[in-house]
Design an enzyme around this catalytic site. Structure first.
Site, short mmCIF file in Angstrom:
data_model
loop_
_atom_site.label_atom_id
_atom_site.label_comp_id
_atom_site.label_asym_id
_atom_site.label_seq_id
_atom_site.Cartn_x
_atom_site.Cartn_y
_atom_site.Cartn_z
CG ASP A 114 -0.74 13.04 2.07
OD1 ASP A 114 -0.34 12.75 3.21
OD2 ASP A 114 -1.03 12.20 1.21
CG HIS A 187 0.71 9.58 4.31
ND1 HIS A 187 -0.13 10.14 3.38
CD2 HIS A 187 0.32 8.28 4.45
CE1 HIS A 187 -1.00 9.23 2.97
NE2 HIS A 187 -0.75 8.10 3.60
CB SER A 514 -1.69 6.19 1.29
OG SER A 514 -2.70 6.63 2.15
#
Length: 733
Positions: A114, A187, A514
């Protein structure tokens, strides 16, 4: 295991320099490639020089293609990221079932590819964890703003991969990002904590959603592999990260990223995932956020668990009261002060010039919108950017209006001013009202977190099947919570990621596949603890065959993309919504071996070179085989017929393994899709021991002309204790 690892396909970023006179020529003629080599023949190729250089020209690629050991090369590209109440919603309770002390004490390592991680966050504290298992081979790679000491018994490994990114996009901008595992976007921190973050009491988002936050497998170890930066994720970096994770010894790989679907042999992520699964690593990947368009699903390889996104029963309602008495229900995470008296509305021409309907940059007129609520249509710029434009122009608030594509989706955002999103029907109503009179007014009321809404509901943004390049497999595989998910967030990034947003939070609420993907990653880690000998395919099968398709009100799972709240289909949710505790005891599993996958690739008419990409060397398919694409031992069925077909048949084979009660009997129950008759032989499976495998055949018969493009049904094996369900999807060509 190390000996087996040496057999994995070696995919690497080969950046060789072509000696040219003109640098402009090099820039035009050279690109970065992911090169697949037969590792057993690598001695014939000297790569020691090239690994330190940057480009591979077309001419050099042609020369390389003649070298011994060369298999295939693909041009590097940038992929996109696919962006707490969920444990309770999923039925996970402390001390019970998958969250009992014995299961949580077992060591499992989750690798997350990620944007990196914020290691100081309390979600990654190691208090109470035993020493790192000796089998772990990973390292904590130091870099800018990231020290090796940032790792601990929780965060056991961290490394950044950026050679591919920098070859495509230029050097990482260190004023806004880090050439290290540290997360600059939030994220990766969010997904890592969702999968395996430690329990943190008193978590909330600006006072909303208060409670204890924790990952699905909150005692898991986490290894962070940073492969994504401000402009995206280079496939070569993703592949390098995945291979490093497997070599380090992760049990689960979580991939909340992806690109457009493509044939498996050209999909570098799929090839790397094959190598991981071959080594016993469970790989979960997000389905993508391109819904509700059909055939938009990504990460379609059958050895990957492809995860869709859906709503939980917790919503963040905003009441929108119009001057004519209409009351509309929206959603928002706004938590500041809001006007309590009616304010005038502005929209389109009454708000500004070109682009004002979408509230794009500099499109709004301060003279027209000052002190008003501005209606902004979805599209072009981000949802929170629209609110920023309204605030900059002097507006008092915003109504975020869905179009037909977004349907009844209600995404709650942390807007910088009083704002609410509305579904398509309500958006149409507020615009009609605004256009009907000169002094239209509105009042917004924000109600915080509200529970017990009918759930799950499929998110409109969640990418859909059927798969363009694997129509014989239903994708996505399963759905999990992916809307309004509370998880860890870096303390130096605003919740909207807008430069002018000065708010800071420890936990943020974000939506996307996600967010659903790491739920499945963490749940896979729980199942891996309970069933150490299960293969990745067995774990996926357990989740798929025990998934449910009815919501909390016993109605079919709805689809937010539909204004009529119509039922979602397997092309939206796959086998259904994950049910962790049932997945721990599925009764039967559909297992798939490496050989099975290779036979499947042969059935797709791939040549030996294409299949060799998955093994790191050439592979020869059997000369004669009655195996067809639909025979892959998958927990679902996808069938294709001509829309005018009559009495046309397709027969598929399946094999189930008993992991439930030693002596047990299962009877089949079939729900036939429109236009199809189904025959199952045998209709009863009698098991005598654990681990026994029994086979059956399913014959699909097209009954005649149909008036639909798709029809759906199911096949269920029922025993006294277990129900093992497989969805059926028929595509009419």
């Amino acid at each position: 295991m190390m000996a087996e690892a040496a057999m994995i396909l070696w995919i690497f970023l080969l950046v060789l320099a072509l000696n040219v006179v003109s640098t402009s020529y090099a820039a035009i003629d050279s690109n970065t490639y992911v090169v697949h080599m037969d590792k057993s023949k690598m001695r014939a190729l000297d790569v020691s020089v090239g690994m330190s250089r940057r480009w591979l020209s077309k001419q050099h690629l042609e020369s390389l293609a003649k070298a011994e050991g060369f298999i295939y090369a693909t041009m590097d590209e940038l992929y996109n990221l696919h962006t707490t109440h969920s444990p309770h919603f999923l039925g996970l309770e402390e001390g019970i079932g998958l969250w009992d002390a014995e299961n949580l004490a077992s060591d499992v390592i989750i690798g997350v590819v990620d944007t990196g991680i914020w290691p100081e966050h309390p979600s990654f504290r190691s208090k109470g964890l035993p020493p790192v298992p000796t089998r772990w081979r990973g390292k904590c790679k130091a870099g800018p703003k990231f020290a090796a000491s940032n790792c601990n018994r929780k965060l056991v490994g961290a490394k950044a991969f950026f050679k591919g990114y920098e070859a495509i996009a230029g050097r990482v901008n260190e004023t806004s990002d880090y050439r290290s595992p540290r997360d600059s976007q939030g994220h990766g921190t969010h997904t890592s904590s969702t999968a395996g973050g430690n329990l943190v009491k008193g978590a909330s988002f600006l006072g909303l959603a208060k409670g204890t936050a924790g990952g699905m497998r909150y005692t898991a170890r986490i290894a962070a592999y940073k492969a994504c930066y401000q402009l995206g994720c280079a496939t070569s970096d993703i592949v390098a990260a995945m291979e490093q994770a497997v070599s380090d010894g992760v049990d689960v790989l979580s991939l909340s990223l992806g690109g457009a679907s493509k044939p498996y042999y050209t999909d570098n992520m799929a090839i790397a995932a094959f190598g991981a699964v071959k080594m016993g690593v469970f790989v979960s990947a997000s389905a993508g956020n391109s819904g509700p368009s059909g055939s938009s699903v990504s990460n379609i390889a059958p050895w990957m668990a492809t995860v869709a996104a859906s709503y939980m029963d917790r919503i963040f309602p905003a009441r929108v009261e119009l001057g004519d008495g209409q009351i509309l229900l929206g959603a928002s995470l706004y938590s500041g002060k809001a006007p309590t008296t009616p304010l005038h509305l502005a929209y389109g021409d009454t708000a500004g010039g070109h682009g004002a309907k979408f509230c794009t940059a500099n499109s709004l007129s301060p003279r027209l919108v000052k002190g008003r609520f501005v209606i902004c249509d979805r599209g072009i710029n981000s949802r929170v950017e629209k609110g920023e434009q309204v605030r900059m122009a002097g507006g008092a608030g915003m109504i975020l209006a869905n179009g037909e594509n977004q349907g009844e989706e209600l995404l709650a955002d942390a807007h910088v001013l009083p704002a609410a999103s509305l579904g398509a029907a309500a958006s149409k109503a507020v615009k009609m009202y605004s256009n009907s009179i000169t002094n239209a007014t509105v009042v917004l009321t924000f109600e915080g977190a509200v529970f017990n809404s009918p759930a799950p509901v499929m998110a409109a943004f969640s990418s859909r099947g059927p798969s363009l390049f694997g129509p014989d497999i239903i994708k996505p595989d399963i759905t999990a919570p992916g809307v309004n998910i509370l998880a860890a967030w870096p303390p130096n990034i605003s919740p909207t990621e807008l430069t002018n947003d000065r708010r800071r939070v420890r936990f943020n609420i974000v939506s996307g596949t996600s967010m659903s993907c790491p739920h499945i990653s963490g749940l896979a880690a729980l199942l891996k603890s309970r069933h150490r000998k299960w293969s990745p395919a067995a774990i996926k099968s357990a989740m798929m065959t025990t998934a449910y398709i009815l919501d909390s009100k016993d109605s079919p799972i709805a689809d937010a993309a539909s204004a009529g709240s119509s039922s979602a289909t397997p092309f939206a949710f796959g086998s259904g919504h994950v049910s962790p505790q049932k997945a721990a005891d599925p009764g039967l599993i559909y297992d798939v071996s490496t050989k099975d996958y290779l036979t499947y690739l042969c059935s797709l008419s791939y040549n030996s070179t294409q299949i060799g990409l998955f093994l790191g060397g050439n592979f020869t398919c059997p000369d004669a085989s009655d195996f067809q694409t639909g025979d892959l031992n998958y927990p679902s069925f996808a069938v294709q017929f001509s829309s005018s077909a009559k009495n046309t048949t397709s027969t598929y084979k399946r094999r189930v393994t008993n992991v439930g009660i030693p002596v047990s009997s299962y009877a089949v129950k079939v729900s036939e899709p429109q236009g199809i008759s189904i025959i199952v032989r045998p209709r009863v499976l009698n098991f005598r021991k654990i681990g026994q495998k029994l086979s059956y055949k399913v014959t699909f018969i097209a009954k005649g002309v149909v008036s639909t493009n798709f029809s759906f049904g199911s096949l269920v094996w029922n025993s006294d204790k277990h129900s093992v369900r497989s969805p059926i999807a028929v595509t009419w060509l």
